[in-house]
Scaffold this motif. Structure first.
Motif, PDB file in Angstrom:
ATOM      1  N   ALA A  19       0.843  -1.197   0.000  1.00  0.00           N
ATOM      2  CA  ALA A  19       0.000   0.000   0.000  1.00  0.00           C
ATOM      3  C   ALA A  19       0.876   1.244   0.000  1.00  0.00           C
ATOM      4  CB  ALA A  19      -0.920  -0.004   1.216  1.00  0.00           C
ATOM      5  N   LEU A  20       0.799   2.024  -1.060  1.00  0.00           N
ATOM      6  CA  LEU A  20       1.632   3.220  -1.171  1.00  0.00           C
ATOM      7  C   LEU A  20       1.215   4.303  -0.194  1.00  0.00           C
ATOM      8  CD1 LEU A  20       1.932   3.624  -5.054  1.00  0.00           C
ATOM      9  CD2 LEU A  20       3.522   2.487  -3.487  1.00  0.00           C
ATOM     10  N   ASP A  21      -0.012   4.219   0.301  1.00  0.00           N
ATOM     11  CA  ASP A  21      -0.558   5.285   1.149  1.00  0.00           C
ATOM     12  C   ASP A  21      -0.737   4.825   2.590  1.00  0.00           C
ATOM     13  OD1 ASP A  21      -2.475   3.472   0.533  1.00  0.00           O
ATOM     14  OD2 ASP A  21      -3.950   4.895  -0.189  1.00  0.00           O
ATOM     15  N   GLY A  22       0.127   3.945   3.070  1.00  0.00           N
ATOM     16  CA  GLY A  22       0.021   3.497   4.447  1.00  0.00           C
ATOM     17  C   GLY A  22       0.318   4.614   5.428  1.00  0.00           C
ATOM     18  N   GLY A  23       0.019   4.378   6.692  1.00  0.00           N
ATOM     19  CA  GLY A  23       0.312   5.358   7.734  1.00  0.00           C
ATOM     20  C   GLY A  23      -0.707   6.475   7.798  1.00  0.00           C
ATOM     21  N   GLU A  24      -0.405   7.449   8.633  1.00  0.00           N
ATOM     22  CA  GLU A  24      -1.334   8.558   8.877  1.00  0.00           C
ATOM     23  C   GLU A  24      -0.870   9.853   8.218  1.00  0.00           C
ATOM     24  OE1 GLU A  24      -4.153   8.123  10.410  1.00  0.00           O
ATOM     25  OE2 GLU A  24      -3.689   6.001  10.721  1.00  0.00           O
ATOM     26  N   GLN A  25      -0.004   9.741   7.237  1.00  0.00           N
ATOM     27  CA  GLN A  25       0.557  10.934   6.617  1.00  0.00           C
ATOM     28  C   GLN A  25      -0.481  11.634   5.754  1.00  0.00           C
ATOM     29  OE1 GLN A  25       4.621  10.234   5.091  1.00  0.00           O
ATOM     30  NE2 GLN A  25       4.334   8.128   5.744  1.00  0.00           N
ATOM     31  N   HIS A  26      -0.304  12.924   5.592  1.00  0.00           N
ATOM     32  CA  HIS A  26      -1.209  13.719   4.774  1.00  0.00           C
ATOM     33  C   HIS A  26      -0.745  13.644   3.318  1.00  0.00           C
ATOM     34  CE1 HIS A  26      -3.201  15.334   8.309  1.00  0.00           C
ATOM     35  NE2 HIS A  26      -2.021  15.621   8.818  1.00  0.00           N
ATOM     36  N   PRO A 259       2.055  -0.247   5.341  1.00  0.00           N
ATOM     37  CA  PRO A 259       3.185   0.260   6.125  1.00  0.00           C
ATOM     38  C   PRO A 259       2.808   1.442   7.015  1.00  0.00           C
ATOM     39  CG  PRO A 259       3.262   1.196   3.943  1.00  0.00           C
ATOM     40  CD  PRO A 259       2.085   0.243   3.947  1.00  0.00           C
ATOM     41  N   ALA A 260       3.599   1.621   8.076  1.00  0.00           N
ATOM     42  CA  ALA A 260       3.466   2.815   8.906  1.00  0.00           C
ATOM     43  C   ALA A 260       4.168   3.993   8.236  1.00  0.00           C
ATOM     44  CB  ALA A 260       4.065   2.556  10.293  1.00  0.00           C
ATOM     45  N   ASP A 261       5.294   3.715   7.609  1.00  0.00           N
ATOM     46  CA  ASP A 261       6.089   4.728   6.903  1.00  0.00           C
ATOM     47  C   ASP A 261       6.441   4.145   5.537  1.00  0.00           C
ATOM     48  OD1 ASP A 261       8.203   6.261   5.839  1.00  0.00           O
ATOM     49  OD2 ASP A 261       8.919   6.831   7.831  1.00  0.00           O
ATOM     50  N   PRO A 263       7.985   5.008   2.592  1.00  0.00           N
ATOM     51  CA  PRO A 263       9.355   4.984   2.031  1.00  0.00           C
ATOM     52  C   PRO A 263      10.299   4.088   2.827  1.00  0.00           C
ATOM     53  CG  PRO A 263       8.501   7.225   2.084  1.00  0.00           C
ATOM     54  CD  PRO A 263       7.542   6.387   2.877  1.00  0.00           C
ATOM     55  N   ARG A 264      10.268   4.215   4.156  1.00  0.00           N
ATOM     56  CA  ARG A 264      11.166   3.400   4.989  1.00  0.00           C
ATOM     57  C   ARG A 264      10.811   1.919   4.912  1.00  0.00           C
ATOM     58  NH1 ARG A 264       9.763   3.613  11.076  1.00  0.00           N
ATOM     59  NH2 ARG A 264       8.163   2.205  10.206  1.00  0.00           N
ATOM     60  N   ASP A 265       9.540   1.611   5.085  1.00  0.00           N
ATOM     61  CA  ASP A 265       9.139   0.206   5.152  1.00  0.00           C
ATOM     62  C   ASP A 265       9.257  -0.498   3.806  1.00  0.00           C
ATOM     63  OD1 ASP A 265       8.617   0.557   7.839  1.00  0.00           O
ATOM     64  OD2 ASP A 265       6.486   0.957   7.555  1.00  0.00           O
ATOM     65  N   LEU A 266       8.990   0.213   2.705  1.00  0.00           N
ATOM     66  CA  LEU A 266       9.148  -0.415   1.392  1.00  0.00           C
ATOM     67  C   LEU A 266      10.611  -0.698   1.108  1.00  0.00           C
ATOM     68  CD1 LEU A 266       7.987  -1.447  -1.249  1.00  0.00           C
ATOM     69  CD2 LEU A 266       8.080   0.894  -2.144  1.00  0.00           C
ATOM     70  N   ALA A 267      11.480   0.244   1.459  1.00  0.00           N
ATOM     71  CA  ALA A 267      12.914   0.037   1.231  1.00  0.00           C
ATOM     72  C   ALA A 267      13.409  -1.192   1.993  1.00  0.00           C
ATOM     73  CB  ALA A 267      13.695   1.281   1.651  1.00  0.00           C
ATOM     74  N   ARG A 268      12.957  -1.355   3.227  1.00  0.00           N
ATOM     75  CA  ARG A 268      13.401  -2.507   4.018  1.00  0.00           C
ATOM     76  C   ARG A 268      12.732  -3.797   3.554  1.00  0.00           C
ATOM     77  NH1 ARG A 268      14.079   0.774   9.773  1.00  0.00           N
ATOM     78  NH2 ARG A 268      16.056   1.711   9.129  1.00  0.00           N
ATOM     79  N   LEU A 269      11.514  -3.694   3.042  1.00  0.00           N
ATOM     80  CA  LEU A 269      10.856  -4.864   2.472  1.00  0.00           C
ATOM     81  C   LEU A 269      11.612  -5.352   1.238  1.00  0.00           C
ATOM     82  CD1 LEU A 269       8.241  -6.715   2.444  1.00  0.00           C
ATOM     83  CD2 LEU A 269       7.329  -5.054   0.796  1.00  0.00           C
ATOM     84  N   VAL A 270      11.943  -4.413   0.344  1.00  0.00           N
ATOM     85  CA  VAL A 270      12.598  -4.763  -0.922  1.00  0.00           C
ATOM     86  C   VAL A 270      14.055  -5.179  -0.712  1.00  0.00           C
ATOM     87  CG1 VAL A 270      13.401  -3.811  -3.132  1.00  0.00           C
ATOM     88  CG2 VAL A 270      11.053  -3.366  -2.351  1.00  0.00           C
ATOM     89  N   ASN A 271      14.755  -4.459   0.158  1.00  0.00           N
ATOM     90  CA  ASN A 271      16.179  -4.718   0.338  1.00  0.00           C
ATOM     91  C   ASN A 271      16.482  -5.762   1.406  1.00  0.00           C
ATOM     92  OD1 ASN A 271      16.867  -2.720  -1.594  1.00  0.00           O
ATOM     93  ND2 ASN A 271      16.644  -1.117  -0.042  1.00  0.00           N
ATOM     94  N   GLY A 272      15.498  -6.072   2.263  1.00  0.00           N
ATOM     95  CA  GLY A 272      15.739  -7.022   3.334  1.00  0.00           C
ATOM     96  C   GLY A 272      14.864  -8.258   3.258  1.00  0.00           C
ATOM     97  N   THR A 273      13.542  -8.058   3.276  1.00  0.00           N
ATOM     98  CA  THR A 273      12.616  -9.196   3.302  1.00  0.00           C
ATOM     99  C   THR A 273      12.651  -9.998   2.009  1.00  0.00           C
ATOM    100  OG1 THR A 273      11.150  -7.970   4.798  1.00  0.00           O
ATOM    101  CG2 THR A 273      10.217  -9.874   3.642  1.00  0.00           C
TER     102      THR A 273
END
Length: 319
Positions: A19-26, A259-261, A263-273
């Motif tokens: 989900a590209l729009d995860g979290g509570e960001q505006h 994700p909660a964040d 950019p951060r969570d996608l990067a760690r998903l792609v580069n780690g998970t």
């Protein structure tokens, strides 16, 4: 651990969506380039698709709103293989057809579009008053084609457009029948200490309902939708362990990561998970095709109108 049938075999392949729009960001503060960057990163991670939801108009009555479809229409030319699924309302109340904008996105992306219709409670009323209360199931006396589901061949002109994937949020009871009867993908939001059991029961229930409609249950991809926060790179390995365990035990066909964040969570998903899953032989290293249907292992559906014409030509009546 849920009890699986003796004849159980691990589900293949594992599907991943984000989900590209995860979290509570505006979201209104982000430019299209932000979503292009995220979609490209998801593509590098060979994920099946990304999702983006519309946002309601501002509560203070100010002009402007977040338009997921408009954003993904601009993301499409900047990407090559990643599926693009938009959650947008139908253009009118009642049982909606696939919006023309979704069909256009499918054309622009050359077969990578998907649509998540509004949940039943989101379409309980509209400009013209109360609707049927169903997400997009045909009303009594209507067939699938008249409801606009999987029958948009006239909107597309090539071999890859005109057949957007239908992805239904089947977390609640109300849309389960709709998902079982019509959807290509069903999301089920789960969490808490019983998430594993709930995900397994939901997949089992949806497959049973799909079979009752005469469908091959394997043609319905059921994803466990999980809220994820990857605070530390090591969390990506923990997530890979969870994905692997659930896959091995036949809990779900894959995962929709919220994700909660982003950019951060996608990067760690792609580069780690993802690399851990690939190393363990649980996730592909490249996309099997160029369309979202190919990613999901789905055939292009045949128009019901075409079926009826063939039946009449063969001398059989169609109910």
């Amino acid at each position: 651990m849920p009890q699986t049938p003796p004849t159980h075999r691990p589900i293949q392949p594992l599907h991943l969506a984000f989900a590209l729009d995860g979290g509570e960001q505006h979201r209104e503060r982000f430019e299209v380039a932000h979503y292009v960057e995220l979609a490209r990163l998801a593509e590098i991670g060979v994920l099946d698709f990304v999702t983006l939801d519309d946002a309601p108009p501002p509560a203070d009555g100010a002009a402007g709103r977040f338009d997921a479809l408009a954003v993904l229409t601009q993301v499409a030319p900047a990407t090559d293989r990643i599926g693009l699924v938009a959650a947008v309302a139908a253009p009118h109340p009642g049982p909606p057809s696939v919006p023309a904008g979704i069909v256009l996105l499918d054309r622009i992306s050359r077969g990578r579009a998907g649509w998540t219709p509004p949940a039943p409670d989101a379409v309980a009323s509209g400009p013209s008053g109360p609707s049927s209360g169903t997400a997009f199931a045909p009303q009594d006396g209507q067939d699938d084609a008249s409801a606009g589901l999987h029958d948009t061949a006239s909107a597309g002109t090539g071999p890859t457009d005109g057949w957007p994937v239908i992805a239904v949020d089947a977390t609640l009871e109300a849309p389960r029948e709709t998902a079982a009867r019509h959807a290509d993908v069903a999301y089920v939001r789960v969490g808490g200490p019983h998430a594993e059991r709930l995900a397994y029961e939901a997949r089992t229930d949806l497959r049973r309902r799909a079979a009752a409609y005469g469908r091959d249950p394997d043609r319905l991809t059921v994803l466990a939708s999980l809220a994820v926060e990857l605070f530390d790179p090591a969390d990506a390995v923990v997530l890979a362990d969870l994905f692997g365990d659930w896959h091995r035990d036949g809990i779900t066909d894959g995962f929709h990561v919220r994700p909660a964040d982003p950019p951060r969570d996608l990067a760690r998903l792609v580069n780690g998970t993802v690399p851990v899953l690939q190393q363990r032989g649980l996730f592909r290293r490249f996309q099997p095709g160029t369309t979202l249907r190919e990613h999901l292992g789905l055939d292009r559906p045949v128009s019901r109108a075409v079926d009826r014409s063939a039946d009449r030509a063969g001398g059989r009546s169609v109910g």
